[in-house]
Write an enzyme that holds these catalytic residues in place. Sequence first.
Site, PDB file in Angstrom:
ATOM      1  N   PHE A  96       0.842  -1.199   0.000  1.00  0.00           N
ATOM      2  CA  PHE A  96       0.000   0.000   0.000  1.00  0.00           C
ATOM      3  C   PHE A  96       0.880   1.253   0.000  1.00  0.00           C
ATOM      4  O   PHE A  96       1.874   1.314   0.724  1.00  0.00           O
ATOM      5  CB  PHE A  96      -0.886  -0.048   1.250  1.00  0.00           C
ATOM      6  N   TYR A 106     -11.006   1.400  10.973  1.00  0.00           N
ATOM      7  CA  TYR A 106     -12.256   1.748  10.268  1.00  0.00           C
ATOM      8  C   TYR A 106     -12.635   0.768   9.164  1.00  0.00           C
ATOM      9  O   TYR A 106     -13.598   0.984   8.462  1.00  0.00           O
ATOM     10  CB  TYR A 106     -12.179   3.177   9.712  1.00  0.00           C
ATOM     11  N   ARG A 135     -13.241  -3.937  -6.950  1.00  0.00           N
ATOM     12  CA  ARG A 135     -13.064  -4.628  -5.656  1.00  0.00           C
ATOM     13  C   ARG A 135     -14.403  -4.807  -4.950  1.00  0.00           C
ATOM     14  O   ARG A 135     -15.221  -3.887  -4.901  1.00  0.00           O
ATOM     15  CB  ARG A 135     -12.173  -3.805  -4.713  1.00  0.00           C
TER      16      ARG A 135
HETATM   17  C1  LIG Z   1      -6.200   1.276   4.763  1.00  0.00           C
HETATM   18  C2  LIG Z   1      -4.745   1.062   4.873  1.00  0.00           C
HETATM   19  C3  LIG Z   1      -3.942   1.970   5.545  1.00  0.00           C
HETATM   20  C4  LIG Z   1      -4.571   3.225   6.080  1.00  0.00           C
HETATM   21  O1  LIG Z   1      -3.709   4.073   6.706  1.00  0.00           O
HETATM   22  P1  LIG Z   1      -4.268   5.414   7.368  1.00  0.00           P
HETATM   23  O2  LIG Z   1      -3.129   5.981   8.056  1.00  0.00           O
HETATM   24  O3  LIG Z   1      -5.430   5.025   8.232  1.00  0.00           O
HETATM   25  O4  LIG Z   1      -4.795   6.291   6.269  1.00  0.00           O
HETATM   26  C5  LIG Z   1      -2.597   1.679   5.683  1.00  0.00           C
HETATM   27  N1  LIG Z   1      -2.068   0.550   5.155  1.00  0.00           N
HETATM   28  C6  LIG Z   1      -2.827  -0.339   4.478  1.00  0.00           C
HETATM   29  C7  LIG Z   1      -2.219  -1.567   3.910  1.00  0.00           C
HETATM   30  C8  LIG Z   1      -4.182  -0.091   4.304  1.00  0.00           C
HETATM   31  O5  LIG Z   1      -4.923  -0.958   3.618  1.00  0.00           O
END
Ligand SMILES: *Cc1c(COP(=O)(O)O)cnc(C)c1O
Length: 458
Positions: free
Chosen positions: A141, A254, A417
Amino acid sequence: MPPNTMDTAPSLESCRALDAADPLSPLRAQFQLPSGVVYLDGNSLGALPQAALASVQHALQQEWGQGLIRSWNDAGWIHRAQAVGDAIAPLVGAGAGELTVADSTSVNLHKVLWAAIGLAQLRGRGDGPARRVLLTETDNFPTDRYIAQGVCDALDWVLREVGPAPGDHAQAAAIGHPRSSAVMAALSDPQVGVLLLTHVDYRSGAMHDMAAINRAARAAGVITVWDLAHSAGAVEVDLKAAAAQADFAVGCGYKYLNGGPGAPAFVWVHPAHVDAVEQPLRGWLGHAAPFEFDAGYRPAQGIARYACGTPPILSLTALQAGVNSVRAADPLGGMAALRAKSLSLTRTFIRASQAAAQAHGLHLATPLRDEHRGSQVSWACGPQAPDGYSVMRTLIERGVIGDFRASPRPGQPDLLRFGFAPAYNTHEEAWRAAQALGEALRHVARQGPRAAARPAVT
Ligand SMILES: *Cc1c(COP(=O)(O)O)cnc(C)c1O
C-alpha cells in the site's frame, strides 16, 4: 475446468440455504445498513453499528456535556484507548496489555518501523555485515512505502522492494498470487534487517503465509513488521503463534473493525522486546508519568509508550462499538467462524460472477485457494473489458457498493473490488451483487464508457 474458475454458479435458493444455516446470522442486526443497498466496501469503511449511535451520543451529552473535564477520570477516558486495545488483542492473537490504540495506521507504522530498525541495530552489534536494508514489496500500500522510505531516509537505511522487474508487464499483471516465497528468498541477504509486509494485499486480496514468513525471518535474524489493515476482524491472525512469532504489527480501525471514518488505529509490539527500544514520537501520553510534567522524557513501560498525544475520545468511543460488533461473534464461534463465513461469501461471489465476468474480459485477481485469499474479491479489467470505472459507477447507482482501483503502474490492470464483511454480509447479497455485476458489464459494453469526472475519493 478452465484455469481461474471455480465450479458452477450457485442458485439464489442455495445462497438462502447457506444464510439460513449461518451461525453468525444474528450479528447483522447490530448494524444500521441502508435499505436497498448491498454494501461490499467494508474493507474500506465498515458499516455503522447501532451501538455507536448511542455510545457516541452518551460520550457527547453526558461525558463531555455534563462531566466536562472530570470525565477523564469519572468516565474512564484516560483508559479508553487501552480498553479498546485489549478488546482488539484476541482478534489478532495478542495478549491483554500488549496492543494499544492511537493515531492512524500511517503514524503507527512510522513509530514501529523506527523501533524495528532500533531493535535490528541493537541485535546486530558485532555480528557480520551491518544490517541496513528494510525489505518490503513493490505492491505494498502506498502509505506503507512512503512511510518506510521516510524512515529509511532519516536513519540512513535502504528501502528494498520485492516485486516484478520494471517493464515486466506479465509479472506485474500476475497480482493474484501472494509472493511469500519471493519475499522469503530475499531474506537471505545478510544486510536485510527489517521486513515490512501487509498481510492481505489491498488490491488483489492475496494473503501472505504469515507463519512461514515469520519463521524464515527469525531464522535469518530479521525483524518482522506486519500491517493488518485488511486482516483484523476478517481473517484469523496469530501474532504470537508458538513457532512463528511476529515482532511488530499495526492495523486499521475503520475497515473490518467498523470503527467509523478516520477511527484511530492499533499497534502491537511483542512483549519480549517492547521495552528494549523506543518509538520516535515522544509525546507526553507515552511518558512513564504524564501528570508529573517532568522536564525530560522517560518512556512508559510496555505498549503504553506507543501513545503520543491526547486520544480522540469520540472516535475511540465509536471504535469501541465497532470492535464490540466483531467480538459479538465470540459466543458464536469467534474469528474461526468469521473466517469460515468470509471464505464462503467470497467463494459464492466468485462462483456466481465468474461466467459474466470472464465473458466480458475480466480476470480474477484474487487467489482461488482459501489459504491465499483474504476477505475480498477483485476482478481485473483485461484489455477487452468494458471501462471499469463506468462499470463500478453503474453498480453503485444500482445499489451495489464496491470500489474501483485504477492501475498504479503500466502493465497492471484496473480493478473492481468487492469486500465481504462476515459480520454483516450474506450469501444472498453475494448472489445479488454478482447478478448486478453481470448487468452492469452488459450495460457498459452496450453503451460504451461514460464520460465522468472522477470524484476526490474512488
Ligand atoms: C487502509 C490502509 C492503511 C490506512 O492508513 P491510514 O493511516 O489510516 O490512512 C494503511 N495501510 C494499508 C495496507 C491499508 O490498507
